[in-house]
Scaffold this motif. Structure first.
Motif, mmCIF file in Angstrom:
data_model
loop_
_atom_site.group_PDB
_atom_site.id
_atom_site.type_symbol
_atom_site.label_atom_id
_atom_site.label_comp_id
_atom_site.label_asym_id
_atom_site.label_seq_id
_atom_site.Cartn_x
_atom_site.Cartn_y
_atom_site.Cartn_z
ATOM 1 N N MET A 30 -2.874 36.214 38.100
ATOM 2 C CA MET A 30 -2.754 37.276 39.119
ATOM 3 C C MET A 30 -3.856 38.322 38.937
ATOM 4 S SD MET A 30 -0.492 36.286 41.114
ATOM 5 C CE MET A 30 0.091 34.616 40.833
ATOM 6 N N HIS A 31 -4.229 38.585 37.701
ATOM 7 C CA HIS A 31 -5.331 39.524 37.449
ATOM 8 C C HIS A 31 -6.644 38.961 38.005
ATOM 9 C CE1 HIS A 31 -8.734 40.615 34.649
ATOM 10 N NE2 HIS A 31 -8.442 41.776 35.209
ATOM 11 N N HIS A 32 -6.872 37.696 37.764
ATOM 12 C CA HIS A 32 -8.112 37.086 38.257
ATOM 13 C C HIS A 32 -8.122 37.082 39.792
ATOM 14 C CE1 HIS A 32 -11.746 34.734 37.858
ATOM 15 N NE2 HIS A 32 -11.288 33.909 38.793
ATOM 16 N N MET A 33 -6.965 36.812 40.354
ATOM 17 C CA MET A 33 -6.835 36.786 41.811
ATOM 18 C C MET A 33 -7.125 38.171 42.385
ATOM 19 S SD MET A 33 -3.908 34.534 43.266
ATOM 20 C CE MET A 33 -3.105 34.807 44.782
ATOM 21 N N LEU A 243 -0.613 21.650 42.522
ATOM 22 C CA LEU A 243 -1.990 22.052 42.809
ATOM 23 C C LEU A 243 -2.950 21.022 42.201
ATOM 24 C CD1 LEU A 243 -1.995 25.939 42.132
ATOM 25 C CD2 LEU A 243 -1.678 24.740 44.309
ATOM 26 N N ALA A 244 -4.041 20.764 42.890
ATOM 27 C CA ALA A 244 -5.016 19.786 42.392
ATOM 28 C C ALA A 244 -5.663 20.283 41.103
ATOM 29 C CB ALA A 244 -6.084 19.545 43.461
ATOM 30 N N ASN A 245 -5.843 21.601 41.006
ATOM 31 C CA ASN A 245 -6.461 22.178 39.804
ATOM 32 C C ASN A 245 -5.375 22.621 38.831
ATOM 33 O OD1 ASN A 245 -9.461 22.371 40.490
ATOM 34 N ND2 ASN A 245 -8.449 23.124 42.336
ATOM 35 N N HIS A 246 -5.647 22.436 37.551
ATOM 36 C CA HIS A 246 -4.652 22.817 36.540
ATOM 37 C C HIS A 246 -5.203 23.940 35.661
ATOM 38 C CE1 HIS A 246 -7.293 20.357 34.070
ATOM 39 N NE2 HIS A 246 -6.768 20.973 33.028
ATOM 40 N N ASN A 256 -1.533 36.913 21.756
ATOM 41 C CA ASN A 256 -2.121 37.280 20.471
ATOM 42 C C ASN A 256 -1.648 38.692 20.152
ATOM 43 O OD1 ASN A 256 -3.862 38.428 18.621
ATOM 44 N ND2 ASN A 256 -5.715 37.538 19.512
ATOM 45 N N ASP A 257 -0.939 38.811 19.040
ATOM 46 C CA ASP A 257 -0.339 40.107 18.687
ATOM 47 C C ASP A 257 -1.353 41.249 18.661
ATOM 48 O OD1 ASP A 257 2.145 39.170 18.555
ATOM 49 O OD2 ASP A 257 2.222 38.908 16.367
ATOM 50 N N GLY A 258 -2.590 40.928 18.340
ATOM 51 C CA GLY A 258 -3.587 41.996 18.187
ATOM 52 C C GLY A 258 -4.292 42.362 19.478
ATOM 53 N N TYR A 259 -3.930 41.738 20.591
ATOM 54 C CA TYR A 259 -4.684 42.011 21.826
ATOM 55 C C TYR A 259 -3.746 42.346 22.980
ATOM 56 C CZ TYR A 259 -7.958 41.438 25.723
ATOM 57 O OH TYR A 259 -8.721 41.652 26.845
ATOM 58 N N VAL A 260 -4.025 43.457 23.642
ATOM 59 C CA VAL A 260 -3.269 43.826 24.841
ATOM 60 C C VAL A 260 -4.265 43.854 25.991
ATOM 61 C CG1 VAL A 260 -2.005 45.690 25.986
ATOM 62 C CG2 VAL A 260 -1.552 45.182 23.583
ATOM 63 N N GLY A 261 -3.987 43.106 27.026
ATOM 64 C CA GLY A 261 -4.889 43.107 28.177
ATOM 65 C C GLY A 261 -5.057 41.708 28.740
ATOM 66 N N PHE A 262 -6.055 41.577 29.599
ATOM 67 C CA PHE A 262 -6.236 40.322 30.320
ATOM 68 C C PHE A 262 -7.257 39.417 29.628
ATOM 69 C CE2 PHE A 262 -4.832 43.497 33.415
ATOM 70 C CZ PHE A 262 -3.669 42.866 33.839
ATOM 71 N N ALA A 263 -6.980 38.106 29.717
ATOM 72 C CA ALA A 263 -7.813 37.121 29.031
ATOM 73 C C ALA A 263 -9.279 37.250 29.430
ATOM 74 C CB ALA A 263 -7.298 35.720 29.364
ATOM 75 N N THR A 264 -9.511 37.435 30.728
ATOM 76 C CA THR A 264 -10.904 37.392 31.186
ATOM 77 C C THR A 264 -11.649 38.699 30.926
ATOM 78 O OG1 THR A 264 -9.997 37.807 33.373
ATOM 79 C CG2 THR A 264 -10.674 35.562 32.894
ATOM 80 N N ASP A 265 -10.985 39.692 30.361
ATOM 81 C CA ASP A 265 -11.681 40.925 29.965
ATOM 82 C C ASP A 265 -12.204 40.836 28.535
ATOM 83 O OD1 ASP A 265 -11.288 42.113 32.385
ATOM 84 O OD2 ASP A 265 -9.463 43.187 31.797
ATOM 85 N N LYS A 266 -11.880 39.737 27.858
ATOM 86 C CA LYS A 266 -12.331 39.601 26.467
ATOM 87 C C LYS A 266 -13.849 39.426 26.438
ATOM 88 C CE LYS A 266 -7.992 37.836 24.673
ATOM 89 N NZ LYS A 266 -7.203 36.689 24.231
ATOM 90 N N LYS A 267 -14.454 40.096 25.489
ATOM 91 C CA LYS A 267 -15.932 40.057 25.414
ATOM 92 C C LYS A 267 -16.385 38.893 24.527
ATOM 93 C CE LYS A 267 -16.662 44.128 27.567
ATOM 94 N NZ LYS A 267 -15.551 43.916 28.516
ATOM 95 N N ARG A 277 -11.968 28.035 35.687
ATOM 96 C CA ARG A 277 -10.680 27.383 35.944
ATOM 97 C C ARG A 277 -9.780 28.276 36.801
ATOM 98 N NH1 ARG A 277 -11.309 22.232 34.702
ATOM 99 N NH2 ARG A 277 -9.342 22.288 35.789
ATOM 100 N N LEU A 278 -9.737 29.564 36.438
ATOM 101 C CA LEU A 278 -8.880 30.493 37.185
ATOM 102 C C LEU A 278 -9.355 30.625 38.634
ATOM 103 C CD1 LEU A 278 -8.453 33.206 34.403
ATOM 104 C CD2 LEU A 278 -6.576 31.968 35.479
#
Ligand SMILES: Nc1ncnc2c1ncn2[C@@H]1O[C@H](COP(=O)(O)OP(=O)(O)OP(=O)(O)O)[C@@H](O)[C@H]1O
Ligand SMILES: [Mg+2]
Length: 291
Positions: A30-33, A243-246, A256-267, A277-278
């Motif tokens: 949903m964040h990526h969207m 969906l055709a894409n997975h 991950n206990d040490g990370y709060v936030g969205f996957a695609t914001d990781k540097k 993929r998203l």
């Protein structure tokens, strides 16, 4: 006269099976969207475990929000009841999205287009403890009223559901236009789908059935996973809904206990692979939402 604007879609991310990726999809897809399509989105954490809230809010931000009474509980009941076995029956209208949601991101050129969360609350557990389910009707009504009003303000609402079939699941099903079902490619997945399909088709209160969309999640493409996937895709009832894409297994999306936030914001350099993929899943889902 111009036709009225169609109401915004409401996606319930649901599967009665636990641990299939409902929260992961609600947060990261949903964040990526939101970023890709620039649609004003409200995430609702309807799971008393409130994992979605923990994924995107730091502990201290969550605590402050809860102290301020800005969680899903404020939508369900006007104020916290004195006992876990009691509910407050009150016919006041629910609060407005803008009064209680927590903004996570917005576009500087247009701050009204934002991604916000209505955090979850362990207090919702009480609805599964109350035996007289009829007494919960005013709560369901308030929730549905909140959704109806929010649909006139937002482009999209996404509800992260808990895994059991409960009062909260029924609330989500009555509110949604689409049910997005994450499925792990394991041999019990089709069984879980059959159960959910039956639940939706036999739920007496549900007059207009939501559209079911299945997304395969967390696959490592092993031989056994590929074989389960092809069985699912070949299934007469469920195959056409997949969906055709997975969404593959990705360490970036794993909690991950040490990370709060969205996957695609990781540097990190390999973030682009998961973004690709998203994007594919987003573009496919977009068509289902009529965008
Ligand atoms: N695509 C993925 N790649 C890597 N890890 C994933 C993926 N999807 C889910 N996970 C991990 O699997 C676990 C379960 O995922 P998640 O919490 O999203 O499932 P859920 O269906 O919401 O669970 P519950 O039924 O308890 O609410 C989490 O640790 C999550 O980080
Ligand atoms: Mg979850």
């Amino acid at each position: 006269m111009a036709a009225p604007e169609p109401l915004s879609p409401v996606i319930a991310v649901l599967n009665m099976k636990g641990g299939v990726g409902k929260t992961t999809i609600s947060a990261h897809l949903m964040h990526h969207m939101f970023e890709r399509l620039q649609k004003s989105t409200l995430l609702i954490d309807l799971d008393p475990q409130f994992n979605l809230s923990q994924t995107v809010l730091t502990r201290s931000r969550y605590e402050k929000t809860k102290e301020a009474g800005k969680t899903i509980s404020a939508v369900m009941e006007p104020s916290q009841s004195p006992s876990i076995f009691q509910i407050t029956t009150n016919f006041d209208p629910p609060p407005k999205d803008a009064e209680i949601s927590t903004k996570l991101k917005y576009f500087t050129h247009s701050p009204d287009i934002n991604l916000a969360i209505l955090p979850g609350d362990f207090g919702l557990t009480k609805y599964s403890l109350i035996e007289d389910q009829a007494s919960l009707q005013p709560i369901r009504r308030r929730f549905l009223q909140f959704i109806a009003e929010t649909r006139t303000q937002r482009d999209l609402i996404c509800i992260d559901c808990n895994p059991s079939s409960s009062f909260l699941t029924v609330c989500a099903l009555l509110a949604c236009t689409h049910v997005l079902i994450p499925v792990r490619p394991d041999r019990y997945s089709i069984l879980g789908l059959q159960l959910l399909d039956q639940f939706i088709s036999e739920l007496p209160l549900l007059i207009s059935k939501p559209k079911m969309i299945i997304v395969l999640n967390g696959s490592r493409r092993s031989d056994s996973e590929m074989s389960t996937e092809s069985t699912l895709r070949g299934d007469g009832r469920f195959g056409p809904l997949v969906l055709a894409n997975h969404m593959p297994f990705s360490n970036l999306m794993a909690a991950n206990d040490g990370y709060v936030g969205f996957a695609t914001d990781k540097k990190v350099s390999h973030v682009s692979a998961i973004k690709t993929r998203l994007t594919k899943v987003t573009d496919e889902l977009k068509g289902h939402l009529g965008w």
